[in-house]
Scaffold this active site. Structure first.
Site, short mmCIF file in Angstrom:
data_model
loop_
_atom_site.label_atom_id
_atom_site.label_comp_id
_atom_site.label_asym_id
_atom_site.label_seq_id
_atom_site.Cartn_x
_atom_site.Cartn_y
_atom_site.Cartn_z
N HIS A 276 0.83 -1.22 0.00
CA HIS A 276 0.00 0.00 0.00
C HIS A 276 0.85 1.26 0.00
O HIS A 276 1.83 1.38 0.72
CB HIS A 276 -1.06 -0.01 1.10
CG HIS A 276 -0.57 0.09 2.51
ND1 HIS A 276 -0.26 1.28 3.11
CD2 HIS A 276 -0.37 -0.86 3.45
CE1 HIS A 276 0.11 1.06 4.36
NE2 HIS A 276 0.06 -0.23 4.60
N ASP A 288 6.20 0.77 6.61
CA ASP A 288 4.74 0.64 6.45
C ASP A 288 4.22 1.73 5.53
O ASP A 288 3.90 2.82 5.99
CB ASP A 288 4.05 0.71 7.82
CG ASP A 288 2.57 0.40 7.73
OD1 ASP A 288 2.13 -0.11 6.69
OD2 ASP A 288 1.85 0.67 8.72
N GLU A 322 -4.94 2.18 2.63
CA GLU A 322 -5.02 1.05 3.56
C GLU A 322 -5.18 1.54 4.99
O GLU A 322 -5.91 0.97 5.79
CB GLU A 322 -3.77 0.18 3.43
CG GLU A 322 -3.86 -1.16 4.17
CD GLU A 322 -3.53 -1.10 5.65
OE1 GLU A 322 -3.97 -1.97 6.40
OE2 GLU A 322 -2.82 -0.16 6.08
N GLU A 323 -4.47 2.63 5.31
CA GLU A 323 -4.42 3.07 6.71
C GLU A 323 -5.71 3.70 7.21
O GLU A 323 -6.03 3.61 8.39
CB GLU A 323 -3.26 4.06 6.91
CG GLU A 323 -1.88 3.49 6.60
CD GLU A 323 -1.43 2.44 7.61
OE1 GLU A 323 -2.21 2.08 8.51
OE2 GLU A 323 -0.29 1.96 7.47
N ASP A 350 2.93 -6.36 3.67
CA ASP A 350 2.56 -5.24 4.54
C ASP A 350 2.87 -5.56 6.00
O ASP A 350 2.10 -5.22 6.89
CB ASP A 350 1.07 -4.89 4.35
CG ASP A 350 0.68 -3.63 5.12
OD1 ASP A 350 1.57 -2.84 5.47
OD2 ASP A 350 -0.52 -3.45 5.38
N HIS A 421 3.83 3.06 12.64
CA HIS A 421 2.95 4.22 12.85
C HIS A 421 3.57 5.27 13.77
O HIS A 421 2.85 6.04 14.41
CB HIS A 421 1.58 3.78 13.43
CG HIS A 421 0.78 2.94 12.48
ND1 HIS A 421 -0.53 2.59 12.71
CD2 HIS A 421 1.09 2.36 11.29
CE1 HIS A 421 -0.98 1.85 11.72
NE2 HIS A 421 -0.01 1.69 10.84
#
Ligand SMILES: [Zn+2]
Length: 462
Positions: A276, A288, A322-323, A350, A421
């Site tokens: 992603h 990520d 995606e997030e 991912d 994140h």
């Protein structure tokens, strides 16, 4: 005994097995994926859904894939547009405090969070360790309060290599906690960071709300600050001043980048290889999921470089959003619903890019034996372990649930959730050797699935 000396090539010829070995070796010595990752992270930067950087990344990846000779289409989707604002907090009253002092609390707003007034709010904090205790709070207990869900990420589980399981146990407090807190009348909600870092770094991530309820301010506090608040709350009332000023703007148009390396004899049959493209905004989205995008780009790059044209189409997809809600994946599933019978496999990377130990598959149990000849070609890089799983990537899960065999590299999961994140998800976290090992797994697997004599066995739709 003969079976050990000559286990057979299964659905592939000796020439095809040789092609897998050439792809693997080429992946390990190629710097394409690393260069692409550097550009996405250092030059373009964070790629939050709806942001100018996400739009730039779409154009960039599309151009790179066109340059490889792939057939590129942009698949239109509509994504949330949330913009981070100020985010500060301090304890202003607690047991044993020195007069006229505050204690700074380190936090970061969750994606989709509502805002406090510009001057912030001051309110008591109620701490609960889990949903069970939350459910037993008396009615009205959270009116005018800030609720802290203090559920600890299981660092021991992550240290044993099961970071994904540890994440799964805690992430529900971040995704569902804000909506539950709003339903109980809380003024704002805090969630203990879902991750293993010990450097007072907050981990952001999406929060989901019930559209019928207020979108209350929501933030992740660091593990250290969650412990501090919980400790003081056992001694008496704790008051916090909290300021969060993010904005939820109207949804905007964005795109999945799709790039087909057309099949030589069955172009309608498709193997998805994907990551992603969107990321959170605190770091630059290297692990990520910039890494997942560039190892998938590398799969096409290697086919071009080695002049390999499998029978079926290998479809690179850089998913959008995606997030923040997987709008891109939902759009793909809707746009291609009639073509899924011709989707032979779906791959997504991912889970970062530490050393891959093998392949996780989601589908028919027969896949294990069917894939064995492919896994053997990955033994030289230590990636030969085949394991069954039920989550091979948020973006491909809906396709996989329709019976399409799903695959993802099995990663060393000890460290990913230390950076996930956070502001520390940056280019330097990626080991070039590990990146290429993952590219080798994705490229060899995609090739094998696209060129086998018969397609991979399918499962019945879930
Ligand atoms: Zn991701």
């Amino acid at each position: 005994m003969a079976r050990f000396l000559d286990p057979g090539n299964g659905a592939w010829t000796a020439e095809q097995i040789d092609a897998m070995n050439r792809i693997r070796d080429a992946a390990l010595s190629d710097d394409f994926a690393l260069a692409e990752l550097r550009h996405l992270t250092d030059n373009i930067g964070p790629r939050l859904s709806g942001s100018p950087q996400a739009a730039q990344a779409v154009d960039y990846v599309a151009a790179e894939m066109r340059a490889l000779g792939a057939a590129v289409t942009l698949e239109k989707t509509t994504v949330p547009h949330w913009v981070r604002g100020l985010e500060t907090a301090a304890l202003v009253n607690w047991n044993g405090m020195a007069p006229n002092t505050v204690q700074k609390i380190v936090l970061t707003a969750l994606g989709g969070s509502g805002a406090t007034p510009a001057a912030g709010i001051t309110a008591p904090v109620v701490v609960v360790p889990d949903f069970d205790v939350f459910k037993r709070l008396p009615p009205g207990a959270l009116k005018g309060k800030i609720l802290l869900f203090n559920h600890a990420f299981d660092k021991q589980l992550a240290a044993q290599g099961s970071g994904g399981e540890a994440y799964g146990q805690s992430v529900v407090y971040r995704t569902a906690g804000p909506g539950l807190a709003a339903s109980a009348g809380a003024l704002a909600v805090l969630v203990r960071s879902v991750g293993g870092t010990e450097y007072r770094l907050p981990h952001t991530g999406v929060a989901f709300y019930d559209p019928a309820l207020p979108r209350i301010p929501a933030a992740a506090v660091t593990a250290e600050d969650a412990d501090l608040i919980a400790d003081l709350a056992t001694q008496g009332a704790v008051q916090m001043h909290l300021t969060l000023t993010p904005q939820n703007l109207p949804k905007v148009e964005s795109y999945n980048v799709i790039a087909d390396w057309k099949g030589s004899t069955h172009p309608e049959q498709v193997v998805i290889v994907s990551g992603h493209l969107d990321s959170w905004d605190l770091g630059t989205g290297a692990i990520d999921d910039g890494a997942g995008v560039v190892v998938s780009m590398q799969a096409i790059h290697l086919l071009q470089k080695l002049n390999i044209h499998p029978q079926r189409t290998i479809r690179f997809v850089a998913w959008m959003d995606e997030e923040s809600g997987s709008e891109g994946a939902q759009t793909y599933a809707a746009d291609h619903a009639g073509e899924l019978k011709d989707h032979v496999a779906a791959l997504e990377s991912d889970l970062g890019c530490d050393h891959p130990t093998g392949i996780i598959f989601d589908g028919a149990p027969e896949l294990r034996e069917w894939l064995a000849p492919v896994a053997r070609q990955l033994a030289p890089i230590g990636a030969a372990v085949l394991s069954a799983g039920e989550d091979v990537g948020e973006d491909v899960n809906s396709v996989v649930s329709q019976g399409v065999p799903g695959f993802t590299p099995a990663q060393d999961g000890r460290f990913y959730f230390n950076y996930h994140h956070t502001a520390a998800d940056t280019f330097d976290k990626v080991d070039p050797r590990h990146l290429n090992e993952n590219a080798a797994v994705m490229a060899v697997l995609a090739y094998a699935l696209a060129d086998s004599s018969t397609p991979a066995p399918r499962a019945v739709a879930k």
